[in-house]
Design a protein around this motif. Sequence first.
Motif, PDB file in Angstrom:
ATOM      1  N   GLU A  16      31.809  59.210  36.719  1.00 32.65           N
ATOM      2  CA  GLU A  16      33.002  58.529  36.223  1.00 32.65           C
ATOM      3  C   GLU A  16      34.193  59.482  36.141  1.00 32.65           C
ATOM      4  O   GLU A  16      35.301  59.151  36.569  1.00 32.65           O
ATOM      5  N   ARG A  17      33.940  60.674  35.623  1.00 33.63           N
ATOM      6  CA  ARG A  17      35.049  61.628  35.493  1.00 33.63           C
ATOM      7  C   ARG A  17      35.564  62.071  36.863  1.00 33.63           C
ATOM      8  O   ARG A  17      36.764  62.221  37.060  1.00 33.63           O
ATOM      9  N   ALA A  18      34.649  62.247  37.804  1.00 30.58           N
ATOM     10  CA  ALA A  18      35.090  62.632  39.157  1.00 30.58           C
ATOM     11  C   ALA A  18      35.912  61.508  39.783  1.00 30.58           C
ATOM     12  O   ALA A  18      36.901  61.764  40.485  1.00 30.58           O
ATOM     13  N   CYS A  19      35.534  60.260  39.528  1.00 31.21           N
ATOM     14  CA  CYS A  19      36.309  59.121  40.040  1.00 31.21           C
ATOM     15  C   CYS A  19      37.703  59.120  39.424  1.00 31.21           C
ATOM     16  O   CYS A  19      38.705  58.941  40.118  1.00 31.21           O
ATOM     17  N   ILE A  20      37.766  59.322  38.126  1.00 33.12           N
ATOM     18  CA  ILE A  20      39.073  59.325  37.446  1.00 33.12           C
ATOM     19  C   ILE A  20      39.948  60.449  37.990  1.00 33.12           C
ATOM     20  O   ILE A  20      41.112  60.234  38.341  1.00 33.12           O
ATOM     21  N   ARG A  21      39.363  61.653  38.098  1.00 30.89           N
ATOM     22  CA  ARG A  21      40.134  62.806  38.604  1.00 30.89           C
ATOM     23  C   ARG A  21      40.737  62.531  39.968  1.00 30.89           C
ATOM     24  O   ARG A  21      41.799  63.014  40.302  1.00 30.89           O
ATOM     25  N   SER A  22      39.986  61.772  40.789  1.00 30.38           N
ATOM     26  CA  SER A  22      40.438  61.601  42.170  1.00 30.38           C
ATOM     27  C   SER A  22      41.049  60.217  42.397  1.00 30.38           C
ATOM     28  O   SER A  22      41.268  59.811  43.538  1.00 30.38           O
ATOM     29  N   GLY A  23      41.312  59.490  41.318  1.00 29.00           N
ATOM     30  CA  GLY A  23      41.977  58.198  41.436  1.00 29.00           C
ATOM     31  C   GLY A  23      41.158  57.162  42.175  1.00 29.00           C
ATOM     32  O   GLY A  23      41.691  56.291  42.864  1.00 29.00           O
ATOM     33  N   ARG A  24      39.852  57.238  42.030  1.00 29.82           N
ATOM     34  CA  ARG A  24      38.989  56.275  42.716  1.00 29.82           C
ATOM     35  C   ARG A  24      38.346  55.350  41.697  1.00 29.82           C
ATOM     36  O   ARG A  24      38.243  55.667  40.516  1.00 29.82           O
ATOM     37  N   SER A  25      37.889  54.203  42.202  1.00 29.27           N
ATOM     38  CA  SER A  25      37.194  53.267  41.334  1.00 29.27           C
ATOM     39  C   SER A  25      35.707  53.617  41.294  1.00 29.27           C
ATOM     40  O   SER A  25      35.115  53.933  42.326  1.00 29.27           O
ATOM     41  N   ARG A  26      35.109  53.530  40.133  1.00 26.99           N
ATOM     42  CA  ARG A  26      33.673  53.793  40.005  1.00 26.99           C
ATOM     43  C   ARG A  26      32.872  52.882  40.944  1.00 26.99           C
ATOM     44  O   ARG A  26      31.820  53.269  41.442  1.00 26.99           O
ATOM     45  N   ASN A  27      33.397  51.680  41.189  1.00 24.76           N
ATOM     46  CA  ASN A  27      32.680  50.730  42.057  1.00 24.76           C
ATOM     47  C   ASN A  27      32.646  51.170  43.511  1.00 24.76           C
ATOM     48  O   ASN A  27      31.891  50.613  44.310  1.00 24.76           O
ATOM     49  N   ASP A  28      33.471  52.120  43.871  1.00 26.87           N
ATOM     50  CA  ASP A  28      33.504  52.570  45.267  1.00 26.87           C
ATOM     51  C   ASP A  28      32.474  53.658  45.558  1.00 26.87           C
ATOM     52  O   ASP A  28      32.391  54.145  46.679  1.00 26.87           O
ATOM     53  N   VAL A  29      31.732  54.051  44.534  1.00 27.18           N
ATOM     54  CA  VAL A  29      30.723  55.107  44.724  1.00 27.18           C
ATOM     55  C   VAL A  29      29.352  54.570  44.319  1.00 27.18           C
ATOM     56  O   VAL A  29      29.156  54.159  43.170  1.00 27.18           O
ATOM     57  N   THR A  30      28.425  54.550  45.257  1.00 18.27           N
ATOM     58  CA  THR A  30      27.058  54.120  44.949  1.00 18.27           C
ATOM     59  C   THR A  30      26.198  55.339  44.636  1.00 18.27           C
ATOM     60  O   THR A  30      26.148  56.284  45.425  1.00 18.27           O
ATOM     61  N   LEU A  31      25.552  55.288  43.482  1.00 22.63           N
ATOM     62  CA  LEU A  31      24.585  56.328  43.132  1.00 22.63           C
ATOM     63  C   LEU A  31      23.236  55.947  43.724  1.00 22.63           C
ATOM     64  O   LEU A  31      22.665  54.917  43.354  1.00 22.63           O
ATOM     65  N   ILE A  32      22.759  56.767  44.642  1.00 21.49           N
ATOM     66  CA  ILE A  32      21.408  56.583  45.177  1.00 21.49           C
ATOM     67  C   ILE A  32      20.491  57.560  44.439  1.00 21.49           C
ATOM     68  O   ILE A  32      20.707  58.777  44.487  1.00 21.49           O
ATOM     69  N   VAL A  33      19.513  57.024  43.730  1.00 17.40           N
ATOM     70  CA  VAL A  33      18.558  57.870  43.014  1.00 17.40           C
ATOM     71  C   VAL A  33      17.468  58.275  44.007  1.00 17.40           C
ATOM     72  O   VAL A  33      16.761  57.423  44.542  1.00 17.40           O
ATOM     73  N   VAL A  34      17.402  59.568  44.293  1.00 17.00           N
ATOM     74  CA  VAL A  34      16.437  60.043  45.292  1.00 17.00           C
ATOM     75  C   VAL A  34      15.073  60.221  44.622  1.00 17.00           C
ATOM     76  O   VAL A  34      14.877  61.115  43.802  1.00 17.00           O
ATOM     77  N   SER A  35      14.164  59.318  44.974  1.00 10.07           N
ATOM     78  CA  SER A  35      12.875  59.232  44.263  1.00 10.07           C
ATOM     79  C   SER A  35      11.720  59.842  45.047  1.00 10.07           C
ATOM     80  O   SER A  35      10.556  59.701  44.653  1.00 10.07           O
ATOM     81  N   LYS A  36      12.022  60.538  46.135  1.00 11.69           N
ATOM     82  CA  LYS A  36      10.957  61.152  46.950  1.00 11.69           C
ATOM     83  C   LYS A  36      10.031  62.015  46.096  1.00 11.69           C
ATOM     84  O   LYS A  36      10.523  62.729  45.213  1.00 11.69           O
TER      85      LYS A  36
END
Length: 232
Positions: A16-36
Motif C-alpha cells: 500500500e505504501r509503495a502504491c501511494i509513493r508512486s501514485g498508483r492504485s492498490r487495485n493495479d497490483v496483484t499480490l501472488i503468494v508463492v506457495s511452492k
Amino acid sequence: MSFIENNLRDVENRIERACIRSGRSRNDVTLIVVSKTKPVSMIEEVIGLGPRDFGENKPQELRDKYEVLPKDLRWHMIGNLQRNKVKYVVGRAVMIHSVNSEKLAEEIDKESEKHGLIMPCLVEVNMAHEETKQGIAPEEAAEFIRKISLLNNIRIEGLMTVAPYVADPELNRSCFRALRNLAVDIAAENIDNTNMRHLSMGMTGDFEVAIEEGATMIRVGTGILGERNYSI
Ligand SMILES: *Cc1c(COP(=O)(O)O)cnc(C)c1O
C-alpha cells in the motif's frame, strides 16, 4: 496473530505504501503468494486471510494443489516449464509467466487448443543476461513476441523477469525500469494478439521497488510463508 497473518499484514502495508509513493492504485497490483514447497494447510490459512492468487514453479505441484483446493483460486505458473509438463498446467493455471522459448509457446498453444481455451502468457525476459537464468534476452524479446503472436491459442499479456538476487533492492530498480521500458516499446508495435498489460516483477526482497517501477504482479513467497525447506 499467527506468523502468516503477521507477515501478510506487513507485506500488505508495504504494498500500500509503495502504491501511494508512486501514485498508483492498490487495485493495479496483484499480490501472488508463492506457495511452492509449502503444504496445502498453509495455503488454506492464507485463503482465510484474503489472497486468492498463488504461484507455483513445479507443474505437478500446481496440479496437485489445484485438485484439492477451492476452484476459485487463481494459480500462476511462474517457474521454468518443460514441454512435456505443459499438460499439467493448461486448464488449471490462469497465467503462465515463464514463456521463454518458441517450442514451449507452441506446446502451450497446442494443449490450449485441445482444451478449447486461450492461455494468457507472459514472456520471461532475462534482463541482467544472467547465464544461470532462463529467459529471452531483452534485445530479442520483440522479435520473439512477433513470432509467437501468430499462435492462436495463446495471448501475450506482458513481460516477467526474475531480477538478480541482491542485498539492496535499489540495485534492481534499473532492471525493473528497463523491463517496463521494453514493454512500452513492444506495446508501440501493436502486435496482433498481444498486449503489454502486465509486468510480473518483484519478490520478497525487492517488491516495493518493483511496484514503484510499474509492477502489476508481484510474487512473494518467503516474506509471507517463511523460508522454504527444499530437503523435504
Ligand atoms: C520462488 C520464486 C519467487 C518467490 O521468491 P521469494 O524470494 O521467496 O519471495 C518469485 N518468483 C519466482 C519465479 C520464484 O521461483
